[in-house]
Structure formats: structure tokens, C-alpha cells
Write a protein that holds these residues in place. Structure first.
Motif, PDB file in Angstrom:
ATOM      1  N   LYS A  10       0.801  -1.002   0.009  1.00 42.90           N
ATOM      2  CA  LYS A  10       0.103   0.128  -0.046  1.00 42.90           C
ATOM      3  C   LYS A  10       0.996   0.987   0.356  1.00 42.90           C
ATOM      4  N   ARG A  12       3.995   4.144  -1.274  1.00 40.43           N
ATOM      5  CA  ARG A  12       4.558   5.220  -2.385  1.00 40.43           C
ATOM      6  C   ARG A  12       4.896   3.777  -3.391  1.00 40.43           C
ATOM      7  N   PHE A  53       8.754  -3.520   0.305  1.00 44.18           N
ATOM      8  CA  PHE A  53       9.611  -1.896   0.107  1.00 44.18           C
ATOM      9  C   PHE A  53       8.544  -1.729   1.580  1.00 44.18           C
ATOM     10  N   VAL A  55       9.403   0.107   5.889  1.00 45.11           N
ATOM     11  CA  VAL A  55      10.042   1.332   6.749  1.00 45.11           C
ATOM     12  C   VAL A  55      11.622   0.067   7.259  1.00 45.11           C
ATOM     13  N   ASN A 103      19.302   1.280  -4.163  1.00 38.70           N
ATOM     14  CA  ASN A 103      18.840   2.096  -5.860  1.00 38.70           C
ATOM     15  C   ASN A 103      18.569   1.531  -6.818  1.00 38.70           C
TER      16      ASN A 103
END
Ligand SMILES: NC(=O)c1ccc[n+]([C@@H]2O[C@H](COP(=O)([O-])OP(=O)(O)OC[C@H]3O[C@@H](n4cnc5c(N)ncnc54)[C@H](O)[C@@H]3O)[C@@H](O)[C@H]2O)c1
Ligand SMILES: O=C(O)C1=N[C@H](C(=O)O)CCC1
Length: 246
Positions: A10, A12, A53, A55, A103
């Protein structure tokens, strides 16, 4: 078809990954999970590769749980310290793959690579990263990785400390990562940007990478999923440069 589950779906980044997987002709979305969901629902029966992805405070536990579920994992979350990486290595089976990239954007991966190439040729180097103000960690994982790479290249070339007469700074000289100063800017309107400044007497080299939106990360995420799924990269791999012919 590669069966891909997304953790942090959910968010970004996670929501972009869900879209990218749904649009990829060789992938199908298995589970899309977020905070509060039970990650043990992910098993080898429904998933080949998990993309994580979330935290920095949750990622290590998520990855350890997913390793326990015997699935391969691609991680984009930041916050990976040598101690956390060692914990991951410590619980992995010989044939399992965990891939972590600070990245996934090709511009940032190349800037990071070029920084390591340039580092031995300059007396001074500093990193400035600039991000959207909703980012929870500073400096960015990318900037830490770039600074570590610069420091390693300088050390291998026999360079010593950089010139710096600063006696008082009140914090304005940034965080020092392996001897390299890293500065973090948070500004509404920005997404993810990094500048690496190199200086010698009378000259400067500036490397700059700009991710103007999150679609820039998706080709790298899908590349990592495809590489990991081959089974040719067992163990823990850090950095998308490992999958590029640099
Ligand atoms: N590697 C890259 O290329 C790259 C690119 C962009 C962002 N990032 C990093 O990715 C991470 C996520 O960034 P974002 O902008 O998507 O953040 P975000 O806050 O938008 O999304 C994080 C999502 O994780 C969920 N979450 C939190 N705890 C969880 C848990 N325990 N289990 C499952 N889900 C949980 C949240 O509910 C949220 O939906 C950050 O660390 C960021 O720095 C990396
Ligand atoms: O938007 C973010 O958050 C980003 N995080 C990564 C980092 O910390 O380096 C990659 C760039 C975007």
C-alpha cells in the motif's frame, strides 16, 4: 510466469511495484501485503520472489520471516547496517537468494558506480542527497552507499583524509560516513536526487542523478526479480550494479 508477492504493497513504492508486476508479461501478482498482514501466508507454493518495500524499522524482521518461509527476496527498503546484513546472512540456506538495493534507478546506480571510479583522482568528495519531505530516514540509503563506495576507493588508492579546516560546525557539515561528509535536503516538490561533488585545486567534477518519479525504479526492480528467480545468485547480494555489465 514468475509469481511475485509484494510486502508494503500500500506504500508509495509498493503500490508502484504492484502495478509494474501486473504489467509485466512474464510475472503474476501473488499476494499484496502491508502492515498488520501475516507474512507467513507467503509460501513457495504461491510465491517465487517477494519484493519488500516497507520502513527501515520493520524490514529486517520482515526479511528474516520471509527467509524462514523459504522464498527468495528482493528488498528496496533502506536502513541496512553491517550488523543487520550479518543477521540475514546468518539465517539463510545455501540455495536461498536475498537481494538488497539502496536504489533501483539506473541513473543513481551509474552515478554511484562512476563515483567509485572518480574517487581516487580527487582530494575532496562530498555527497548531497535531496528528497521529498515524507521520507523517514536521513541520510538516504543511496547516499550512505555512495559515501561508503567513495571511501573504499580512496582507501584502495592509498588516499588519506580529505582537507578540512572546520573547527566549529553546529551540524552544518553533515553526517560523516566513513570519512565522507553527507548532506540531506528535504523539500516539497522533490522526489529522489543525489549530487556527488569532487574537487581538486582549480577544478570540480559533479555527478548528479535525478529520479523525477517512482516509475524510474521499476525497471530495476523487475530486473532484480528476474535475476533472483534464475537461482544463479544464491546468498546475499547488495547493489543493482551486480546485475549490470559494468
Ligand atoms: N531501493 C530503492 O530504489 C528505493 C526507492 C524508493 C524508496 N526506497 C525505500 O523504500 C522504503 C519505502 O519507501 P516508501 O516511499 O514506499 O514508503 P511508504 O511509507 O510510502 O510505504 C511503506 C509501506 O510499508 C508498510 N509497512 C510498514 N510497516 C510494515 C510491516 N511491518 N510489514 C508490512 N508493511 C509495512 C506501510 O504501511 C506502507 O504502506 C523506504 O525505506 C525508502 O527509502 C527505496
Ligand atoms: O524516496 C525514498 O525514500 C528513497 N529512498 C531510497 C534511499 O534512501 O536512498 C532511494 C531513493 C528514494
Amino acid at each position: 510466469m514468475i509469481k511475485v508477492s509484494v510486502v508494503g504493497a500500500k506504500g508509495r513504492m509498493g503500490s508502484h511495484v504492484v502495478e509494474a508486476v501486473n504489467a509485466a508479461p512474464d510475472m503474476e501478482l501473488a499476494l499484496a501485503l502491508d502492515a498488520g498482514d501475516d507474512l507467513t501466508a507467503i509460501t513457495p507454493a504461491n510465491t517465487d520472489v517477494v519484493v519488500e518495500f516497507t520502513v527501515p524499522s520493520a524490514s529486517l524482521n520482515n526479511v528474516l520471516t520471509l527467509i524462514g518461509q523459504s522464498v527468495d527476496v528482493v528488498v528496496g527498503t533502506t536502513g541496512w547496517t553491517p550488523d543487520k546484513l550479518a543477521q540475514v546472512r546468518g539465517v539463510m540456506s545455501a540455495q536461498q537468494s536475498v537481494f538488497i538495493a539502496p536504489n533501483f534507478a539506473i541513473s543513481a546506480v551509474l552515478a554511484d558506480y562512476f563515483a567509485r571510479v572518480a574517487a581516487p583522482y580527487f582530494e575532496s568528495a562530498e555527497v548531497i542527497e535531496m528528497h521529498h519531505p515524507d521520507k523517514v530516514d536521513a541520510p538516504s540509503g543511496t547516499a550512505i552507499h555512495t559515501a561508503q563506495g567513495i571511501a573504499a576507493s580512496r582507501k584502495a588508492a592509498g588516499l588519506g583524509a580529505m582537507p578540512d579546516a572546520t573547527q566549529t560546525d553546529g551540524g552544518s557539515r553533515g553526517q560523516v560516513v566513513d570519512g565522507v561528509h553527507v548532506h540531506a535536503v528535504r523539500l516539497r516538490g522533490l522526489n529522489a536526487h543525489e549530487e556527488v561533488l569532487f574537487g581538486n585545486a582549480g577544478e570540480q567534477l559533479v555527478l548528479r542523478a535525478d529520479s523525477f518519479d517512482r516509475t524510474s525504479f521499476m525497471p530495476g526492480v523487475l530486473l532484480a526479480v528476474r535475476k533472483v528467480e534464475t537461482g544463479e545468485y544464491p546468498g546475499l547480494t547488495v547493489g543493482l550494479d551486480n546485475f549490470l555489465d559494468l
